[in-house]
Design an enzyme around this catalytic site. Structure first.
Site, PDB file in Angstrom:
ATOM      1  CB  CYS A 206       7.655  15.815  12.281  1.00  0.00           C
ATOM      2  SG  CYS A 206       9.276  17.403  13.099  1.00  0.00           S
TER       3      CYS A 206
ATOM      4  CG  ASN B 168      -0.191  -0.829   3.080  1.00  0.00           C
ATOM      5  OD1 ASN B 168       0.080  -1.632   2.640  1.00  0.00           O
ATOM      6  ND2 ASN B 168      -0.115   0.085   3.697  1.00  0.00           N
TER       7      ASN B 168
HETATM    8  C1  PLP Z   1      -3.058  -3.495   1.632  1.00  0.00           C
HETATM    9  C2  PLP Z   1      -4.162  -2.951   2.596  1.00  0.00           C
HETATM   10  N1  PLP Z   1      -4.719  -4.644   3.409  1.00  0.00           N
HETATM   11  C3  PLP Z   1      -5.444  -4.542   3.890  1.00  0.00           C
HETATM   12  C4  PLP Z   1      -6.287  -3.185   3.733  1.00  0.00           C
HETATM   13  C5  PLP Z   1      -7.079  -3.354   5.173  1.00  0.00           C
HETATM   14  O1  PLP Z   1      -8.578  -3.091   4.542  1.00  0.00           O
HETATM   15  P1  PLP Z   1      -9.747  -3.064   5.153  1.00  0.00           P
HETATM   16  O2  PLP Z   1      -9.425  -0.936   4.672  1.00  0.00           O
HETATM   17  O3  PLP Z   1     -11.234  -3.033   4.028  1.00  0.00           O
HETATM   18  O4  PLP Z   1     -10.347  -3.045   6.454  1.00  0.00           O
HETATM   19  C6  PLP Z   1      -6.327  -2.313   3.369  1.00  0.00           C
HETATM   20  C7  PLP Z   1      -6.205  -1.284   3.853  1.00  0.00           C
HETATM   21  O5  PLP Z   1      -6.502   0.102   4.342  1.00  0.00           O
HETATM   22  C8  PLP Z   1      -4.710  -2.086   3.096  1.00  0.00           C
HETATM   23  O6  PLP Z   1      -4.039  -1.091   2.124  1.00  0.00           O
END
Ligand code: PLP
Length: 392
Positions: free
Chosen positions: A337, A164
């Site tokens: 920060c 992410n």
């Molecule tokens: C890679 C990844 N996995 C899982 C999640 C979690 O998903 P949810 O927000 O639907 O619980 C996120 C959300 O930020 C994510 O970016």
């Protein structure tokens, strides 16, 4: 004026077609899919269609899709479900009951989302052993490290499809060749990948897969877990027999319809979307690089990366402060920060990114509704903030 939204990896707005598909189910079509009368039957049909739509996007069968409250629940279900099934069933379950031994082992990468890393941490309390495989400077896992970490007790490997923060895409196909040959289950989290790159459960050869609606222009609070036919999982939610007895709780019908519709749109628009996202992202990168040159560092893999994600470090700046000085842009940073102390992104730390580079990181993620004009303007705004002196 509203800020330019460059935070599609945090969440996406609803696609108008998703809203339109959901509306009747928020109004007149309010039936409970478990009811056997007309209202219930219409709701059940709609949920089934949504299941088919989700399955089609990932190359699965509809029966292999369990609807959840989001990506976090899906990953919790996959991980705890596999481990608890092993702890309580079969020979290993019998031995652990007889001798108090808990011989389960799980492998994850060092840059998993908390939705994966935290359930695994929790399982340590039950005696589950955990190995964390490292990533390189670009965020890539080496499949050979996974191979070396597997022991005869390993029940699950969980490696995210794409990260992410940096967008790096993992070699899931190579990892699954290893897990298959060793009889170990493989879970992957495609929350960030769906709609941006092709995802097919058979091509990836995974056993379990997590997806999240709100990264895909569907609502927050809905997602799904793919469970390959034949994989045994314990339930996470206990109650009535919804979702073929695998996830109790009355279905969130409008949200499931939204998710299904979003999956259909993602499937229809994928090749074009990939090209469009990459073009916008690369233009933004280029505009910044033209001016900043070596003072701008790309984080993540230069090619094996989500087409919408640009994680860059502005050397000499703290990412969080830079964004504060750029209110015209809504974006994210792993570093911030607080009271004079810079907190750094654990993902970039795990990649071995030097402290100064880590501190200056900003994540800019484009999406379906980003325009070329927004990209040009965002580059200008960031460059202006870089030139303006930081507040004391
Ligand atoms: C890679 C990844 N996995 C899982 C999640 C979690 O998903 P949810 O927000 O639907 O619980 C996120 C959300 O930020 C994510 O970016």
């Amino acid at each position: 004026m509203k800020p330019i939204y460059l935070d599609y990896n945090a969440t996406t707005p609803l696609d108008p077609a998703v809203v339109e598909a959901m509306l009747p189910f928020l109004q007149k079509q309010f039936g409970n899919p478990s009811s056997t009368h007309e209202f219930g039957l219409r709701a059940a049909e709609a949920v089934q269609l949504a299941r088919v739509q989700v399955a089609r996007l990932i190359g699965a069968s509809p029966e292999e899709v369990i609807f959840t409250s989001g990506g976090t629940e899906a990953s919790n279900h996959a991980i705890k479900g596999v481990v608890f099934a092993r702890l309580t069933r079969g020979l290993s379950g019998l031995l652990s009951r007889l001798f108090g031994q808990r011989d389960t082992h799980v492998i994850i990468s060092a840059i998993e989302h908390p939705a994966t890393a935290q359930p695994v941490e929790y399982l340590r309390r039950f005696g589950c052993r955990v190995s964390i495989v490292p990533v390189d400077r670009t965020g890539l896992v080496d499949p050979e490290d996974v191979k070396r970490a597997i022991t005869r007790d390993t029940v699950l490997v969980s490696i995210m499809h794409s990260n992410n923060e940096i967008g790096t895409l993992q070699p899931i196909g190579e990892i699954s060749a290893i897990t298959r040959s060793r009889g170990v289950l493989l879970h992957t989290d495609v929350a960030q990948s769906l709609g941006k790159v092709p995802v097919d459960v058979d091509e990836l050869s995974v056993d379990l897969l997590t997806l999240a609606g709100h990264k895909l222009y569907a609502p927050k609070g809905v997602g799904a877990l793919y469970v390959r036919k034949g994989v045994t999982l314990d339930n996470l939610m206990h109650g009535a027999g919804h979702e073929q007895g695998r996830r109790a709780g009355t279905e969130n019908v409008p949200y499931l319809i939204g998710l299904g519709t979003a999956c259909d749109i993602a499937r229809d628009s994928l090749p074009e979307a990939m090209f469009r996202l990459r073009t916008l992202r690369d233009r933004l990168h280029q505009r910044l690089r033209e001016v900043l040159g070596e003072r701008l560092v790309l984080n993540g893999h230069p090619e094996k990366r989500l087409p919408n994600t640009l994680n860059v470090s502005f050397l000499g700046h703290v990412g969080g402060e830079l964004l504060q000085r750029t209110p015209g842009i809504a974006a994210s940073t792993g570093s911030a920060c607080h009271e004079g102390k810079v907190s750094r992104s654990p993902v970039l730390c795990a990649m071995g990114v030097p402290l100064e580079v880590n501190a200056g990181a900003v994540r800019l993620s484009v999406g379906r509704f980003t325009t070329e004009e927004e990209i040009e303007r965002a580059a200008e705004l960031l460059l202006t903030a870089v030139r303006s002196p930081a507040r004391a």
